[in-house]
Write an enzyme that holds these catalytic residues in place. Structure first.
Site, PDB file in Angstrom:
ATOM      1  CG  ASP A  64      16.252   0.762  -6.112  1.00 12.35           C
ATOM      2  OD1 ASP A  64      15.098   0.601  -6.577  1.00 12.35           O
ATOM      3  OD2 ASP A  64      17.167   1.301  -6.743  1.00 12.35           O
ATOM      4  CG  ASN A  93       1.975  -0.537  -1.801  1.00 13.96           C
ATOM      5  OD1 ASN A  93       0.890  -0.345  -2.343  1.00 13.96           O
ATOM      6  ND2 ASN A  93       2.868   0.434  -1.625  1.00 13.96           N
ATOM      7  CE1 TYR A 158       1.083  -0.308 -11.801  1.00 11.14           C
ATOM      8  CE2 TYR A 158      -1.211  -0.265 -12.506  1.00 11.14           C
ATOM      9  CZ  TYR A 158      -0.264  -0.238 -11.498  1.00 11.14           C
ATOM     10  OH  TYR A 158      -0.668  -0.137 -10.191  1.00 11.14           O
ATOM     11  CE  LYS A 162       0.352  -3.162  -9.238  1.00 11.82           C
ATOM     12  NZ  LYS A 162       0.914  -3.514  -7.912  1.00 11.82           N
TER      13      LYS A 162
END
Length: 256
Positions: A64, A93, A158, A162
């Site tokens: 986790d 990933n 988000y 990235k």
């Protein structure tokens, strides 16, 4: 079974479903011994069983990844142990995608998304790269996103994580490349759930209108790109972000 990754070991985070699952399956099909990692032991076991059913080698390591150095380092130690003492390929990933608007994002959500998407990958790389440097050989593959370069009305938080991952890719390529560790990234485009065949219409195809592909992709396309970057075929490839997005970010198809 092919042999482009025979003799290699790999840790793929967030590989119990979707893109991560496809990368793990693709690596195993090319001969790698893969650690499937994620929070859901049941889904992880299903991926491991699928790999073994096809003659591949895989084990599950529960993780986790919350962004804490301890969590990342614990996974690195477990993966190294299960893989017989070495991890040749790390695929960062694992990620989360809550998409509140900027005005609706609270501090806890901000910290959680950065913790999973950026800090976890940072500290996992920190833990696994030193042995790669000692051997003079290793590969790190990060997962970016098409929305780092094509602004959309939601998901700013988000997208920013990235963007950070893609920047780390270039910085790590400069830092680690001269010492034998190749670092690259894949930027997936709009991807349908894996159960949607490429011959079928999917729920996200509308987002690809006006692109060369004309429809959303399948997670297996990302798996194929990861195999290339992990293999010796990419030995002269450092610091790139490979767009696997059907032309979504780079091409506009004009109507005739």
């Amino acid at each position: 079974m092919s042999s482009r990754l025979t003799g290699r070991t790999a840790l793929v985070t967030g590989s119990t479903s979707n893109i991560g699952r496809s990368i793990a399956l693709a690596f195993a099909a090319e001969g790698a011994h893969v650690i499937v990692s994620g929070r859901d032991a049941g889904r992880g076991a299903a991926v491991v069983d699928a790999i073994r059913h096809d003659g591949g080698r895989a084990d599950f390591a529960a993780a986790d990844l919350d962004g804490s150095p301890a969590g990342s380092h614990a996974l690195a130690e477990e993966a190294t142990r299960r893989l017989g003492g070495r991890v040749d390929v790390l695929v960062n990933n694992a990620g989360v995608f809550p998409a509140p608007s900027t005005l609706d994002t609270d501090e806890a959500t901000f910290d959680h998304v950065y913790g999973v998407n950026v800090k976890a990958a940072f500290f996992l790389t920190q833990a696994l790269v030193p042995p790669m440097i000692e051997r003079g050989d290793g590969v790190v593959i990060n997962l970016g996103s098409w929305i780092t370069r094509l602004g959309v009305p939601r998901g700013a938080l988000y997208a920013s994580t990235k963007g950070a991952v893609e920047t780390l890719t270039r910085a790590w390529a400069a830092e680690f490349g001269p010492r034998g560790v190749r670092v690259n990234a894949i930027s997936p485009g709009v991807v349908n759930p894996p159960e949607i065949a490429t011959s079928e219409l999917g729920p996200r195809d509308a987002l690809m209108v006006g692109t060369p592909a004309g429809r959303a992709g399948h997670p297996d396309a990302i798996g194929a790109a990861a195999v290339y970057l992990a293999s010796d075929e990419a030995s002269f490839t450092h610091g790139i972000v490979l767009d696997v997005d059907g032309g979504r970010t780079g091409v506009a198809v004009a109507a005739a």
